[in-house]
Enzyme design. Structure first.
Site, PDB file in Angstrom:
ATOM      1  N   GLU A  82      22.998   8.512  15.942  1.00 36.51           N
ATOM      2  CA  GLU A  82      23.717   9.787  15.741  1.00 36.51           C
ATOM      3  C   GLU A  82      23.003  10.743  14.777  1.00 36.51           C
ATOM      4  O   GLU A  82      23.127  11.959  14.998  1.00 36.51           O
ATOM      5  CB  GLU A  82      25.139   9.507  15.252  1.00 36.51           C
ATOM      6  CG  GLU A  82      26.038   8.838  16.251  1.00 36.51           C
ATOM      7  CD  GLU A  82      25.726   7.346  16.435  1.00 36.51           C
ATOM      8  OE1 GLU A  82      26.002   6.796  17.508  1.00 36.51           O
ATOM      9  OE2 GLU A  82      25.196   6.742  15.497  1.00 36.51           O
ATOM     10  N   ASP A  89      32.370   1.506  19.899  1.00 35.25           N
ATOM     11  CA  ASP A  89      33.086   0.374  19.307  1.00 35.25           C
ATOM     12  C   ASP A  89      34.584   0.448  19.575  1.00 35.25           C
ATOM     13  O   ASP A  89      35.378   0.800  18.691  1.00 35.25           O
ATOM     14  CB  ASP A  89      32.819   0.320  17.807  1.00 35.25           C
ATOM     15  CG  ASP A  89      31.343   0.106  17.498  1.00 35.25           C
ATOM     16  OD1 ASP A  89      30.632  -0.389  18.388  1.00 35.25           O
ATOM     17  OD2 ASP A  89      30.907   0.436  16.392  1.00 35.25           O
ATOM     18  N   ASP A 138      20.679   2.206  19.609  1.00 30.51           N
ATOM     19  CA  ASP A 138      22.004   2.335  19.000  1.00 30.51           C
ATOM     20  C   ASP A 138      21.866   3.115  17.687  1.00 30.51           C
ATOM     21  O   ASP A 138      20.764   3.433  17.241  1.00 30.51           O
ATOM     22  CB  ASP A 138      22.547   0.925  18.743  1.00 30.51           C
ATOM     23  CG  ASP A 138      24.043   0.889  18.490  1.00 30.51           C
ATOM     24  OD1 ASP A 138      24.684   1.955  18.507  1.00 30.51           O
ATOM     25  OD2 ASP A 138      24.566  -0.215  18.278  1.00 30.51           O
TER      26      ASP A 138
END
Length: 892
Positions: A503, A575, A500
Site C-alpha cells: 500500500e 484480511d 503483499d
C-alpha cells in the site's frame, strides 16, 4: 532506530490487531483537512442562492490544434485585485472525453517538487492511446461544442460548466452545483488574501490528526474538488475497494467513500472506510445508457454521493492535477470496453492460476509442503498452487530461503512439477535493514526518502526496513537481477509471486502507511502517488518475470492496486474474517472489481482470521469456486483446515465443489479470453444483461451473477442454515432457465425456488447456451490438457443455442490458439473456428436439454432421435468419429 524498538512496535501492532479494525487509526472526512474543507465549501455554496462562481474560462485563451482544445480557467480572488490561471486541455481519446487542468506555479527552491503531480495517467493508461481526430468543434463567445460519435459536450465559459449529451439526451452536467474548487499555490503568510468567503482554513498548513501531526505539508493546501450531476441515473457502482454493497450508497450526512490504500486489519463490513486498493472509476446505469467517470488521480480521495433521480457525485482529492475521463455508451459493456482501451484489459492468465490455490500463514518446511500436496492426491482433490507466506525466508529477508526449513527449494519445485503443481511465495516491498539487498537499495539510491530527502526507515514484519522506490526507473534493472537469482533457475517455471503489503504498509506510520511527506523519484511527495504505489511495485515484478522468461505469462497476486493493475496482476480482498457476513460481502466486492475492469479477483476462502464452522467453510468453498481467483488462506493462529482434514460430510462436499471448479475451467478460461479482448467482466452482475427491464429491482441484485457469457447463473448460499435459494434473474428474462445444480443439468425448468442442501452448489443454465466442460478428475489443470470435453446444450424457446470455447497451450505469451463457436438448432450442430492452434480437441459427450427430442444413438454420420431432427451439419466443417453413445472429433 534500534532493532529491539522495532520488535516492540511490531508486537504492539499485532496485539492491537487481534480484536478488530480501529476506526480511530484512520482519518474521517471531518478530520482530513482537504475533505473537511471541500465539504464545507460545497455546503456553503448550496446554502447561498446568490453564489457566483469565481471560476471562468477565458474566451480569448481558447485554441484548437490537432483535435485538442487548449485554454485557461481563471480564478478571481475576492480580497485582492488579482486572479490565478489554470491551463486546461480537452481531447477525445478513442471514444472518451478527456479533461485535464493544471496550475501555473512559481518555482521554489525546496526539496519537494513544487508542481502539481501530473503523471498518474502515465501509470494508469496503456501506451499509444489515440486522440480521436474525427471530433468536431464549434466555438462562440460563450461556449464551445465538441461532437464525437453519438455524443456532444457543451463547455460553457462562465460559470464553468460541461454538459454531456448522448443521442440528443442530456446525461451529465459537470460542475452543475459549482463545487469546483482548486486550492492554488500560496504561502502561509499571505493565506488570508487567498481564501474565498465560502472556504475554511482548517488544516491548510498543518495536520492535527494524532498520527500525522509531523506532516510538514510543504506546499500548503492544494486540494481539488468537482461535482458531477448525473441526469436520470440513480444506480451507481464501482470505486473499489470497500467492504460494502454493490449498489453505492447515498453518503449525505454520512462518511463518504474514501480511496486511500491502507493495511486495514479485520476490516468491517457495511463500511466506506478505505481498504487495500483504489480504482477511481464510477459507473452509472439506467435503462437507456451507461456512463463512466474515471477520476485520474492517485492522491487521497473522497467521493460524496447523493442518490436520487438525478444523482450527484462530488469528487475530492488532496492534490494533483484535475483530470477526468467521461465514457458514455448504450451499455455497461461499452463503458468497460472504452475504459479498457485507455487502461488496458486484464491479462489472459496462465491457465494454472485459474485452478485452486492452497495457502496459509505458514507451511512449516519443505516436508510440510510436500505432505500437504500428497494428501490432496490421496483424497483425490485437485489443486494447482501451494503458497508460502513470510516465514519461508531467512529471518524475513526477502529473496532468501530459510536454510533450515527451506534449504532446497529446487527439489520442492521439482517434486511439485511432477504433478503439474506450482509454488507461490511472498515478496513484499519492505526490505529488512542489514543485509545485501537493503544495503544495495540504499547504496544505489533506490530507496523511498523521508521529508529531508534521506533514506526512510520504518517498521514492518522484518523490523526496521527500507522501501524500494519502484517509481525510480533505475530500480527495474536492480529488481530484474534479484529475481533472476531468487527464481532458482530457468529450469523451474512453476514459481509464482505474491506482492503483499504494498500500500505500502508501515506499522509505525500514520494510518498504517508511509508518511505523506515522504519523497519518491522526481521529488514527488508520497501524498501525490500513494494510491498507485502498489501498482508500480507489482508492475516492476511483472517486468522482472518477463525479463527472466520472456515467453511465459507471469502470475502475480497483489494486495494493493490502482487503475491499470488488471494488466499485470490478480487481487484479493485482504484480511477478512471467518464469519458469515464476510462470506456474504465477498460477492459484491468481487463483482465491483469486475465492473471496474479488474476481474481477476477473489477473497480468502474460509476467512483469514478465525476458525469457521464446517457449514460456513463448506458454503465458502461453494462460493469460492466462482471467484475468478480461487484461494483458501488462513492466519497463523487459525487451525489447519485443508480440505482433506475436514470430517465427513464436509470433506466430500468441499471436494465436490473444488472438482466442479475444475470441470468449469474451460468456461472460466474462455471468459477470461473475452475479458482480455473487450474488458468484459468474468463475473457479470445481473443488470448487465437486463438493465432495460422495467423492474428497478434488477439494479439491486448483488448475490447472483453470470459466469461471463456462458449462460451459467450462480447464487452462492451465504446464510447459515439455508436449504433453498430463489433466483431473481429468471423473472427479467423471456428465456427458460434450467436447473444446473452441481453442474448436472436435469432438463427441469427453474420455477421460484431451488433446493440447496449443504451438498448443493445452486446453479442455473440459461436457454440458448452451450457450455464446454471437462468432467474427468485430474490432479491439476496441466494434467487435464488432453482430456475430452462434454458439451452441455440448453436450447432456447426457438430451439437454438450458441457457445464458445477458447483453447491454447495455457501458459505462453502470444500463444497459438483456437476459438471455437458452437451453433445448435433443430437442423443440427455446426462448428466454426478461428485461430491456428494445432492441438487436437475432442468431444466425448453432448447433453441437450430444452428440446422435444432426445439423442438415443450415434451412427452413420448422423445423430438419430425419435423425430430425426438433429444431424451433423457438415462432416467437413465438423469432422467426427462415432462411438457408443457419444460423439467426438479430432484435429480441428
Amino acid at each position: 532506530m534500534q532493532l529491539h524498538t522495532s520488535l516492540v512496535i511490531a508486537i504492539l501492532f499485532l496485539v492491537s490487531s487481534c480484536f478488530a479494525v480501529k476506526d480511530y487509526l484512520f482519518k474521517s472526512c471531518e478530520q482530513n483537512g482537504f475533505c473537511h474543507r471541500n465539504r464545507h465549501y460545497a455546503k456553503e455554496i448550496t446554502l447561498d442562492p446568490n453564489f457566483i462562481s469565481p471560476y471562468s474560462v477565458s474566451p480569448e485563451s481558447i485554441s484548437i490544434e490537432d483535435s485538442i482544445i487548449k485554454g485557461i480557467v481563471v480564478k478571481q480572488l475576492p480580497h485582492i485585485d488579482t486572479s490565478v490561471e489554470f491551463p486546461f486541455e480537452v481531447s477525445i481519446l478513442c471514444n472518451s472525453f478527456h479533461f485535464k487542468l493544471d496550475e501555473n506555479r512559481e518555482s521554489k527552491q525546496q526539496v519537494v517538487n513544487h508542481q502539481r503531480y501530473n503523471e498518474t495517467v502515465e501509470w494508469a493508461f496503456v501506451d499509444g492511446v489515440d486522440t480521436n481526430r474525427e471530433a468536431k468543434f464549434n466555438k462562440d463567445e460563450r461556449s464551445i461544442d465538441v461532437s464525437y460519435g453519438h455524443n456532444k459536450v457543451t463547455i460553457e465559459f462562465h460559470p464553468v460548466k460541461l454538459t454531456f449529451f448522448h443521442r440528443g439526451n442530456e446525461v451529465l452536467v459537470v460542475n452543475d452545483k459549482q463545487f469546483l474548487n482548486i486550492e492554488h499555490q500560496r504561502s502561509k503568510e499571505d493565506n488570508e488574501d487567498n481564501v474565498l468567503p465560502q472556504e475554511t482554513t482548517f488544516n491548510m498548513f498543518s495536520d492535527n490528526f494524532a498520527d500525522s501531526k509531523n506532516d510538514k505539508l510543504p506546499l500548503g493546501p492544494e486540494s481539488i474538488g468537482l461535482d458531477f450531476n448525473l441526469k436520470g441515473f440513480s444506480n451507481l457502482y464501482g470505486i473499489p475497494e470497500h467492504a460494502d454493497s454493490l449498489l453505492l450508497k447515498d453518503t449525505s450526512g454520512r462518511e463518504p467513500y474514501r480511496l486511500y490504500n491502507v493495511d486495514i486489519f479485520e476490516y468491517e463490513t457495511d463500511s466506506r472506510l478505505p481498504m487495500y486498493g483504489s480504482i477511481p472509476l464510477l459507473m452509472a446505469v439506467n435503462a437507456h445508457e451507461a456512463l463512466g467517470i474515471f477520476w485520474v488521480n492517485s492522491a487521497d480521495s473522497y467521493i460524496d454521493i447523493t442518490r436520487q433521480q438525478d444523482s450527484t457525485v462530488h469528487w475530492m482529492s488532496e492534490n494533483g492535477v484535475l483530470e477526468f475521463v467521461i465514457i458514455i455508451g448504450e451499455s455497461p459493456q461499452k463503458v468497460n470496453e472504452e475504459y479498457g482501451k485507455l487502461t488496458g484489459n486484464v491479462q489472459l492468465p496462465i491457465l494454472a492460476s485459474l485452478g485452486y490455490h492452497q495457502c496459509r500463514w505458514n507451511y512449516n518446511d519443505i516436508k510440510d509442503v510436500l505432505e500437504v500436496s500428497s494428501k490432496f492426491d490421496e483424497f483425490e482433490i485437485p489443486y494447482d498452487t501451494i503458497w508460502l507466506d513470510i516465514e519461508y525466508a531467512d529471518n524475513k529477508k526477502y529473496f532468501t530461503w530459510d536454510s533450515e526449513n527451506f534449504g532446497d527449494p529446487a527439489h520442492m519445485l521439482k517434486v511439485l512439477n511432477r504433478t503439474g503443481r506450482n509454488l507461490a511465495v511472498i515478496i513484499d516491498p519492505h526490505i529488512k535493514t542489514g543485509y545485501e539487498v537493503s544495503d544495495a537499495i540504499v547504496s544505489q539510491n533506490l530507496a523511498m526518502k523521508n521529508n529531508e530527502n534521506e533514506v526512510y526507515y520504518g517498521h514492518c514484519w522484518p523490523g526496521e526496513s527500507v522501501w524500494i522506490d519502484t517509481l525510480n526507473p533505475k530500480s527495474q534493472s536492480f529488481w530484474n537481477e534479484l529475481h533472476k537469482t531468487f527464481m532458482i533457475s530457468d529450469e523451474h517455471k512453476n514459481l509464482f509471486l505474491w506482492n503483499d503489503m504494498n500500500e505500502p504498509s508501515v506499522f509505525n506510520g500514520p494510518e498504517t502507511s508511509a508518511p505523506k511527506d515522504n519523497l519518491h523519484y522526481g521529488q514527488w511527495e508520497h501524498r501525490s502517488i500513494h494510491n498507485l504505489n502498489g501498482l508500480t511495485y507489482h508492475e516492476a515484478t511483472y517486468k522482472s518475470l518477463i525479463d527472466r522468461l520472456p515467453t511465459q505469462r507471469p502470475f502475480i497476486l497483489t494486495r494493493s492496486y490502482f487503475a491499470g493493475s488488471q494488466r499485470t496482476a490478480a487481487m484479493w480482498t485482504g484480511d477478512n474474517m471467518s464469519k458469515w457476513e464476510y462470506l456474504k460481502i465477498s460477492i459484491p466486492m468481487v463483482l465491483t472489481s469486475n465492473i471496474v475492469g479488474m476481474p481477476f479477483a477473489g477473497a480468502d476462502v474460509g476467512g483469514f482470521f478465525g476458525n469457521p464452522s464446517g457449514e460456513l467453510l463448506t458454503r465458502w468453498y461453494q462460493a469460492g469456486i466462482w471467484y475468478p481467483f480461487f484461494r483458501a488462506h488462513a492466519h497463523i493462529d487459525s487451525r489447519r483446515r485443508e480440505p482433506y482434514l475436514l470430517g465427513d460430510p464436509f470433506r466430500s462436499y468441499v471436494k465436490d465443489a473444488i472438482r466442479l471448479r475444475y470441470k468449469l475451467l474451460p468456461v472460466f478460461y474462455t471468459s477470461f479470453h473475452q475479458a482480455s479482448l473487450t474488458g468484459a467482466p468474468v463475473l457479470k452482475p445481473v443488470f448487465y444483461d437486463y438493465k432495460d427491464s422495467t423492474d428497478d429491482g434488477v439494479y439491486d441484485i448483488e448475490d447472483e451473477f453470470f459466469l461471463g457469457n456462458s449462460g451459467i447463473l450462480a447464487k452462492p448460499v451465504t446464510d447459515e442454515g439455508a436449504k433453498q435459494v430463489s433466483f431473481a434473474a429468471p423473472k427479467f428474462s423471456n428465456e427458460n432457465f434450467f436447473e444446473f445444480t452441481n453442474g448436472i443439468v436435469s432438463g427441469k425448468v427453474y420455477h421460484d425456488r431451488l433446493s440447496a442442501e449443504l451438498s448443493d452448489v445452486p446453479m442455473l443454465l440459461k436457454g440458448g447456451s452451450v457450455v464446454p466442460m471437462k468432467n474427468r478428475y485430474r490432479r491439476s489443470s496441466r494434467l487435464m490438457r488432453h482430456d475430452p470435453y462434454t458439451l452441455v446444450v440448453a436450447l432456447d424457446k426457438n430451439g437454438r443455442a450458441t457457445g464458445n470455447l477458447y483453447v491454447d497451450d495455457g501458459e505462453s505469451l502470444n500463444s497459438e490458439y483456437k476459438l471455437l463457436t458452437f451453433i445448435v438448432d433443430k437442423e443440427g450442430i455446426s462448428l466454426s473456428s478461428t485461430g491456428d492452434y494445432a492441438f487436437s480437441v475432442s468431444i466425448e459427450k453432448i447433453i441437450i436439454v430444452g428440446a422435444d427430442f432426445a439423442i438415443d444413438t450415434v451412427s452413420s454420420g448422423r445423430v438419430i432421435s425419435e423425430s430425426e431432427k438433429i444431424t451433423i451439419v457438415d462432416p467437413k466443417e465438423f469432422p467426427v468419429k462415432f462411438g457408443k453413445g457419444s460423439l467426438s472429433h479430432d484435429e480441428l
